[in-house]
Write an enzyme that holds these catalytic residues in place. Structure first.
Site, PDB file in Angstrom:
ATOM      1  N   ASN A  10      28.340  -3.912 -14.408  1.00 53.09           N
ATOM      2  CA  ASN A  10      29.062  -4.603 -15.483  1.00 53.09           C
ATOM      3  C   ASN A  10      30.553  -4.366 -15.262  1.00 53.09           C
ATOM      4  O   ASN A  10      31.062  -3.275 -15.503  1.00 53.09           O
ATOM      5  CB  ASN A  10      28.625  -4.042 -16.842  1.00 53.09           C
ATOM      6  CG  ASN A  10      29.400  -4.640 -17.998  1.00 53.09           C
ATOM      7  OD1 ASN A  10      30.076  -5.656 -17.850  1.00 53.09           O
ATOM      8  ND2 ASN A  10      29.291  -4.016 -19.164  1.00 53.09           N
ATOM      9  N   LYS A  12      33.044  -5.625 -16.806  1.00 57.58           N
ATOM     10  CA  LYS A  12      33.810  -5.657 -18.055  1.00 57.58           C
ATOM     11  C   LYS A  12      35.078  -6.499 -17.871  1.00 57.58           C
ATOM     12  O   LYS A  12      35.069  -7.467 -17.112  1.00 57.58           O
ATOM     13  CB  LYS A  12      34.088  -4.236 -18.561  1.00 57.58           C
ATOM     14  CG  LYS A  12      32.786  -3.421 -18.704  1.00 57.58           C
ATOM     15  CD  LYS A  12      32.968  -2.102 -19.410  1.00 57.58           C
ATOM     16  CE  LYS A  12      31.641  -1.361 -19.506  1.00 57.58           C
ATOM     17  NZ  LYS A  12      31.763  -0.099 -20.261  1.00 57.58           N
ATOM     18  N   HIS A  96      25.453  -5.488 -25.525  1.00 58.07           N
ATOM     19  CA  HIS A  96      26.131  -4.304 -25.007  1.00 58.07           C
ATOM     20  C   HIS A  96      26.790  -3.545 -26.156  1.00 58.07           C
ATOM     21  O   HIS A  96      27.245  -4.131 -27.131  1.00 58.07           O
ATOM     22  CB  HIS A  96      27.178  -4.705 -23.963  1.00 58.07           C
ATOM     23  CG  HIS A  96      27.750  -3.550 -23.215  1.00 58.07           C
ATOM     24  ND1 HIS A  96      28.770  -2.771 -23.731  1.00 58.07           N
ATOM     25  CD2 HIS A  96      27.440  -3.013 -21.998  1.00 58.07           C
ATOM     26  CE1 HIS A  96      29.057  -1.823 -22.865  1.00 58.07           C
ATOM     27  NE2 HIS A  96      28.274  -1.940 -21.802  1.00 58.07           N
ATOM     28  N   GLU A  98      29.578  -2.287 -26.560  1.00 54.86           N
ATOM     29  CA  GLU A  98      30.943  -2.708 -26.903  1.00 54.86           C
ATOM     30  C   GLU A  98      30.925  -3.986 -27.729  1.00 54.86           C
ATOM     31  O   GLU A  98      31.787  -4.189 -28.593  1.00 54.86           O
ATOM     32  CB  GLU A  98      31.759  -2.883 -25.612  1.00 54.86           C
ATOM     33  CG  GLU A  98      32.064  -1.544 -24.962  1.00 54.86           C
ATOM     34  CD  GLU A  98      32.412  -1.630 -23.488  1.00 54.86           C
ATOM     35  OE1 GLU A  98      32.598  -0.567 -22.881  1.00 54.86           O
ATOM     36  OE2 GLU A  98      32.491  -2.752 -22.957  1.00 54.86           O
ATOM     37  N   GLU A 168      21.798   2.717 -23.249  1.00 54.40           N
ATOM     38  CA  GLU A 168      23.140   3.254 -23.087  1.00 54.40           C
ATOM     39  C   GLU A 168      23.463   4.164 -24.257  1.00 54.40           C
ATOM     40  O   GLU A 168      23.713   3.688 -25.353  1.00 54.40           O
ATOM     41  CB  GLU A 168      24.202   2.163 -22.998  1.00 54.40           C
ATOM     42  CG  GLU A 168      23.763   0.736 -23.163  1.00 54.40           C
ATOM     43  CD  GLU A 168      24.959  -0.176 -23.417  1.00 54.40           C
ATOM     44  OE1 GLU A 168      25.746  -0.337 -22.492  1.00 54.40           O
ATOM     45  OE2 GLU A 168      25.086  -0.701 -24.530  1.00 54.40           O
ATOM     46  N   GLY A 174      31.957   5.563 -20.512  1.00 54.76           N
ATOM     47  CA  GLY A 174      33.379   5.650 -20.253  1.00 54.76           C
ATOM     48  C   GLY A 174      34.013   6.967 -20.675  1.00 54.76           C
ATOM     49  O   GLY A 174      35.230   7.116 -20.656  1.00 54.76           O
ATOM     50  N   SER A 213      28.094   6.335 -17.679  1.00 53.68           N
ATOM     51  CA  SER A 213      28.818   7.162 -16.710  1.00 53.68           C
ATOM     52  C   SER A 213      27.952   7.564 -15.522  1.00 53.68           C
ATOM     53  O   SER A 213      27.963   8.723 -15.085  1.00 53.68           O
ATOM     54  CB  SER A 213      29.403   8.409 -17.395  1.00 53.68           C
ATOM     55  OG  SER A 213      30.361   8.034 -18.377  1.00 53.68           O
ATOM     56  N   GLY A 235      32.183   1.626 -14.679  1.00 56.77           N
ATOM     57  CA  GLY A 235      33.329   1.888 -13.817  1.00 56.77           C
ATOM     58  C   GLY A 235      32.998   1.997 -12.347  1.00 56.77           C
ATOM     59  O   GLY A 235      33.742   1.500 -11.483  1.00 56.77           O
TER      60      GLY A 235
END
Length: 251
Positions: A10, A12, A96, A98, A168, A174, A213, A235
């Site tokens: 992902n 983002k 997700h 977020e 998640e 993150g 992570s 990331g």
């Protein structure tokens, strides 16, 4: 039952056109060295370029979100499932953390989007997970149950056939924190039990990815857990060498 091993990236809201193209090309080049199924989810403007850059590789492309509207129309700024499918997407991330926390998407809205993804011929990657506060208050199981049951109640358990689930823990996204392999396994096993209560066959075949992570260093131990079938990578998916190293661990 043998389940597919999947590593999804992902991206983002990161990158540029050149970065998206070069990253996709590098992932396509390394994809032959892994047995895991690879998916990349770039920002909307770069989807078509990524599809082209991946060429005839086995890497699939997914959207990061889709509209909660069934038809085209006056929905400024939205992108439909049909549009994603039209440019070559096979998958789409739904719910997700977020989207839930920053944009207020409810379990019901996520369930609607899940159904619309299926209607458009997309494979939804359904994200579920608890916040740190919810975990500390002992609400993890209640939160996960409500999130998965919103989809099952609206669409029936058969809608999860050939879908992908991603757990998640919001407190590990993150932040550099990662759920321990044991914590991840416990959550994944609980989620599989919720589906199993409706249909054991679908539960046994449902891939459940861990997202929070994941890095090359912790991926092998996470992926060794019996109910962890790969990862939804944030990331680390922005560097081809890290993403491919995680894919190698999943293999």
């Amino acid at each position: 039952m043998t389940r597919p091993t999947i590593v999804a990236g992902n991206w983002k809201m990161h990158g540029s056109l050149g970065m998206a193209e070069s990253l996709a090309e590098a992932i396509a080049e390394g994809a032959a060295d892994t047995t895991a199924k690879l998916i990349v989810c770039p920002p909307y403007p770069y989807l078509e370029a990524v599809v082209r850059s991946l060429g005839d590789s086995d890497v699939h492309v997914g959207g990061q979100n889709l509209a909660d509207q069934p038809d085209s129309g006056a929905f400024t700024g939205e992108v439909s499932g049909a549009m994603l499918r039209d440019i070559g997407c096979w998958h789409v991330i739904v719910g997700h953390s977020e989207r839930r926390s920053l944009y207020g998407e409810t379990n019901e809205q996520v369930a609607i989007k899940f159904g619309l993804a299926r209607d458009a011929g997309l494979v939804p990657i359904l994200c579920v997970g608890e916040t740190l506060e919810e975990r500390e208050q002992g609400q993890m199981e209640a939160v996960l149950k409500a999130q998965i049951n919103a989809v099952i109640t609206r669409h029936g358990v058969d809608a999860l056939q050939d879908a992908i689930l991603a757990y998640e823990p919001v407190w590990a996204i993150g932040t550099g924190k990662t759920a321990s392999p044991e914590q991840a396994q416990a959550a994944h096993a609980f989620l599989r039990e919720q589906v199993d209560a409706h249909n054991a066959t679908i539960a046994g075949a449902l891939p459940i990815l861990y997202g929070g992570s994941v890095k090359p260093g912790n991926a092998p131990e996470l992926f060794a857990q019996p109910d962890v079938d790969g990862g939804l990578i944030g990331g680390a998916s922005l560097k081809s060498e890290d993403f491919l190293a995680i894919a190698a661990a999943a293999s």
